[in-house]
Design a protein around this motif. Structure first.
Motif, short mmCIF file in Angstrom:
data_model
loop_
_atom_site.label_atom_id
_atom_site.label_comp_id
_atom_site.label_asym_id
_atom_site.label_seq_id
_atom_site.Cartn_x
_atom_site.Cartn_y
_atom_site.Cartn_z
N ALA A 71 74.57 44.21 74.95
CA ALA A 71 73.38 43.52 74.45
C ALA A 71 72.88 44.29 73.24
O ALA A 71 72.39 45.41 73.38
N LEU A 210 72.66 37.28 80.78
CA LEU A 210 73.10 38.67 80.72
C LEU A 210 73.65 39.14 82.07
O LEU A 210 74.63 39.89 82.13
N LEU A 216 75.30 39.68 74.16
CA LEU A 216 74.11 39.23 73.45
C LEU A 216 74.02 39.90 72.09
O LEU A 216 74.14 41.11 71.97
#
Length: 265
Positions: A71, A210, A216
């Motif tokens: 992420a 997630l 991400l």
């Protein structure tokens, strides 16, 4: 030679994390007054004129890799190439230099309302946009009710898209794109719009994605959101990648530069 490729991961690749994307010496140029080919004066005006034809590079010499399941928050002031980077990863723009290799499809939560047809109804637009993003008719049928429920737009199914409020348009677009099964999620400032209740739904949906192991790539000016969702940061300034590291370290450096009015080069 520049290139953009988008290939699915090999079977079992996501279970054994590898590169979701590889960016090598990436660069893209724009003309200050237009994007496109030089004029005839530029072409035949000599080398001096060609060098001063108004070209600028919102991104240049940018290189990094992203692993599956990471992420990443993209940090920088306005006009520093953050949104341009996401568009290059999404394939909306093509690089002039370097390569962009994306291993797997992307779900682009960028310029959310783009692509919707003004005169088509909500119902027709959901099927159109979902289909353009690769959903089969059966998948759209199976997810249609969830899309409409998330967007809270069930009373407007047969209303032309152009008659929706701006908030309703954003809710609908987020709802459609967030239902895609693509392994890479690109998010550009979408949490800055809408009311608090809608933002909370967006937070929850991104948390769910997630938790599924999605990758991400997140652009936001909201430090709280960046720290909430991201573990790694990329700090862009004047088209260059200044820092690639833990999101806390990147935000600390960005804040220090911003508060002092200087940027390390």
């Amino acid at each position: 030679m520049s290139a953009t490729t988008n290939t699915p991961p090999a079977q079992g690749e996501r279970a054994n994390p590898g590169n979701a994307m590889t960016i090598v010496d990436l660069g893209i140029s724009f003309r200050r007054n237009r994007r496109g080919r030089p004029s005839l004066k530029d072409l035949f005006g000599g080398a001096k004129r060609r060098k001063k034809a108004g070209l600028f590079w919102p991104l240049r010499h940018v290189s990094f890799t992203v692993n599956y399941g990471e992420a990443i928050g993209v940090v920088g002031r306005n006009g520093q190439g953050k949104s341009t980077l996401l568009k290059l990863v999404a394939g909306v723009l093509l690089p002039d230099e370097g390569t962009v290799q994306v291993h797997g499809g992307v779900a682009p939560l960028i310029e959310l309302t783009g692509g919707f047809a003004a005169d088509l109804t909500v119902r027709e637009n959901v099927r159109l946009i979902a289909g353009l993003h690769g959903m089969s008719r059966a998948e759209i049928d199976a997810r249609f009710d969830d899309i409409i429920a998330f967007a809270e737009i069930g009373d407007f199914l047969d209303t032309p898209y152009k008659h929706l409020s701006s908030g309703m348009k954003v809710r609908l677009a987020f709802s459609v794109v967030s239902q895609l099964d693509e392994p890479i999620l690109l998010v550009d400032e979408v949490l800055a719009v809408g009311d608090k209740a809608f933002r909370d739904k967006c937070y929850k949906r991104i948390d769910e994605l997630l938790a599924e192991g999605r990758t991400l790539f997140f652009v936001s000016h909201n430090e709280r959101d960046l720290r909430r969702f991201c573990t790694r940061g990329l700090y862009l300034n004047k088209g260059e990648l200044l820092l690639d590291g833990h999101i806390g370290d990147v935000l600390d450096q960005y804040n220090a530069d911003h508060n002092s009015g200087t940027t390390k080069r």
